[in-house]
Design a protein around this motif. Structure first.
Motif, PDB file in Angstrom:
ATOM      1  N   TRP A 167       0.835  -1.207   0.000  1.00  9.57           N
ATOM      2  CA  TRP A 167       0.000   0.000   0.000  1.00  9.57           C
ATOM      3  C   TRP A 167       0.872   1.261   0.000  1.00  9.57           C
ATOM      4  O   TRP A 167       0.643   2.198  -0.753  1.00  9.57           O
ATOM      5  N   SER A 176      -4.721  10.488  -0.060  1.00 12.21           N
ATOM      6  CA  SER A 176      -5.945  10.343  -0.852  1.00 12.21           C
ATOM      7  C   SER A 176      -5.969   9.040  -1.652  1.00 12.21           C
ATOM      8  O   SER A 176      -7.009   8.476  -1.903  1.00 12.21           O
ATOM      9  N   GLY A 177      -4.810   8.538  -2.024  1.00 12.10           N
ATOM     10  CA  GLY A 177      -4.763   7.285  -2.755  1.00 12.10           C
ATOM     11  C   GLY A 177      -5.015   7.483  -4.229  1.00 12.10           C
ATOM     12  O   GLY A 177      -5.932   8.204  -4.612  1.00 12.10           O
ATOM     13  N   PRO A 178      -4.204   6.861  -5.077  1.00 11.39           N
ATOM     14  CA  PRO A 178      -4.439   6.964  -6.518  1.00 11.39           C
ATOM     15  C   PRO A 178      -5.674   6.157  -6.910  1.00 11.39           C
ATOM     16  O   PRO A 178      -6.167   5.364  -6.114  1.00 11.39           O
ATOM     17  N   GLY A 180      -8.143   3.522  -7.838  1.00 12.57           N
ATOM     18  CA  GLY A 180      -8.068   2.065  -7.728  1.00 12.57           C
ATOM     19  C   GLY A 180      -7.457   1.576  -6.439  1.00 12.57           C
ATOM     20  O   GLY A 180      -7.672   0.439  -6.047  1.00 12.57           O
ATOM     21  N   THR A 181      -6.687   2.403  -5.744  1.00 11.84           N
ATOM     22  CA  THR A 181      -6.157   1.951  -4.458  1.00 11.84           C
ATOM     23  C   THR A 181      -6.998   2.570  -3.338  1.00 11.84           C
ATOM     24  O   THR A 181      -7.849   3.412  -3.576  1.00 11.84           O
ATOM     25  N   LEU A 182      -6.725   2.115  -2.141  1.00  8.84           N
ATOM     26  CA  LEU A 182      -7.509   2.589  -1.002  1.00  8.84           C
ATOM     27  C   LEU A 182      -6.908   3.850  -0.411  1.00  8.84           C
ATOM     28  O   LEU A 182      -5.684   3.982  -0.355  1.00  8.84           O
TER      29      LEU A 182
END
Lengths: 213, 213
Positions: A167, A176-178, A180-182
């Motif tokens: 992760w 914020s995460g790209p 598709g990721t969490l």
């Protein structure tokens, strides 16, 4: 304080300063790239003087890793005033924050780049066991739990190490995460729920071996 | 065949024999205790001749670990004629059997005693990825699954490595399991169900980040 006590204190605080500089360096580069000359320069002392406090580079690195591990265990200490699941959540939150602040080291450690130094391996093993005990205590498992529970929690610790390493590599620093990721919160939720899911396995009847006298 | 081809074949089969002896040795002792002299003696050749086939001990060990990893991937290859969960069960069965046949090496590998050799780390990482792809394929995830699914399966692989290492240390060779621990079948069931439990987490709505164009 006597002169001997003062010297002792000076020595201890100098050692602590050097270890702290090492821990700080772990937040920007992996363990195997920690350079003793850089540490000595940052402390404003000679390389030779550093080796006066730590006989070998390995002794120094073991002290640094031990201090970093102590820091992790300290920040993830469950808050006994919270309900068990809230304790877990808040410890996992602190765990992820700690990892975020120490990305390169953490990823290198999980990916095995730490080497086979027995003393370092002993620190890692002891740290996993301390985290295990924290989790077990947080869940109210005060005594030695059944082997299956212990196994599941220990396995879960390996699981969250691996998950957090993958992760963190993708996670942007703003949390914020790209696509598709969490994001950070969803990731902590995933870690929290994974333990709950895994511990449910210990309730399944067919898994439990027959009791033998 | 020409003389050159024959020499080439001889060379290849000699190399293969030496690698096979190394893989066999991994079943009785951990990697860092594999001694090149013992291998040469078992093959009935001199230590010098072994180094004719492998320039360094490290080259030899990398070849041995690669062969052992290939063996693991081969035996755990899912049987496409089975239903997904049966594929998983049969692969896990083969995985545990493989580990049982290679106890000391497996425990040492999982516990990190493998060192920080980049080539060896690359073999381990590639092996985990191959196992990941097997599992994903076995579950019918033909294309690149969402990052969360990938993360969960990769984390689960770390989980079963840790679980199997702790189980194998306690498990007796007859598969019955000491009081309080799981017997072989219950243990494989635990591994199987743990994946099912963990994958359920990917269904939870709040975990899924909003789709971004």
């Amino acid at each position: 304080v006597t002169a001997a006590q003062r010297t002792r204190l000076d020595r201890e605080s100098r050692r602590a300063q050097l270890v702290e500089l090492g821990v700080e360096m772990l937040s920007i580069r992996p363990l195997d790239e920690v350079v003793v000359d850089d540490i000595a320069a940052a402390a404003g002392i000679s390389r030779g003087l550093l080796f006066h406090y730590f006989p070998t580079k390995r002794d120094y690195l073991v002290a640094v890793v031990q201090a970093a591990a102590d820091g992790l265990v300290r920040v993830t200490e469950p808050d006994p005033t919270l309900a068990p699941l809230d304790q877990l959540r808040s410890s996992l939150d602190a765990y992820v924050a700690y990892v975020e602040a120490n990305r390169p080291s953490f990823v290198a450690l999980v990916r095995g780049a730490v080497g086979s130094d027995p003393q370092l391996l002993a620190v890692f093993e002891a740290t996993r066991e301390r985290i295990y005990l924290q989790v077990a205590r947080g869940l109210g498992l005060h005594d030695d739990p059944p082997p299956v529970i212990r196994m599941l929690i220990r396995g879960w610790i390996a699981f969250i190490e691996e998950l957090t390493a993958s992760w963190i590599v993708d996670a942007p620093t703003d949390g914020s995460g790209p696509a598709g990721t969490l994001d950070r919160e969803a990731f902590v939720t995933l870690l929290e729920r994974s333990l709950v899911q895994l511990l449910e396995l210990a309730r399944d009847e067919p898994l439990t071996p027959p009791r033998r006298p």
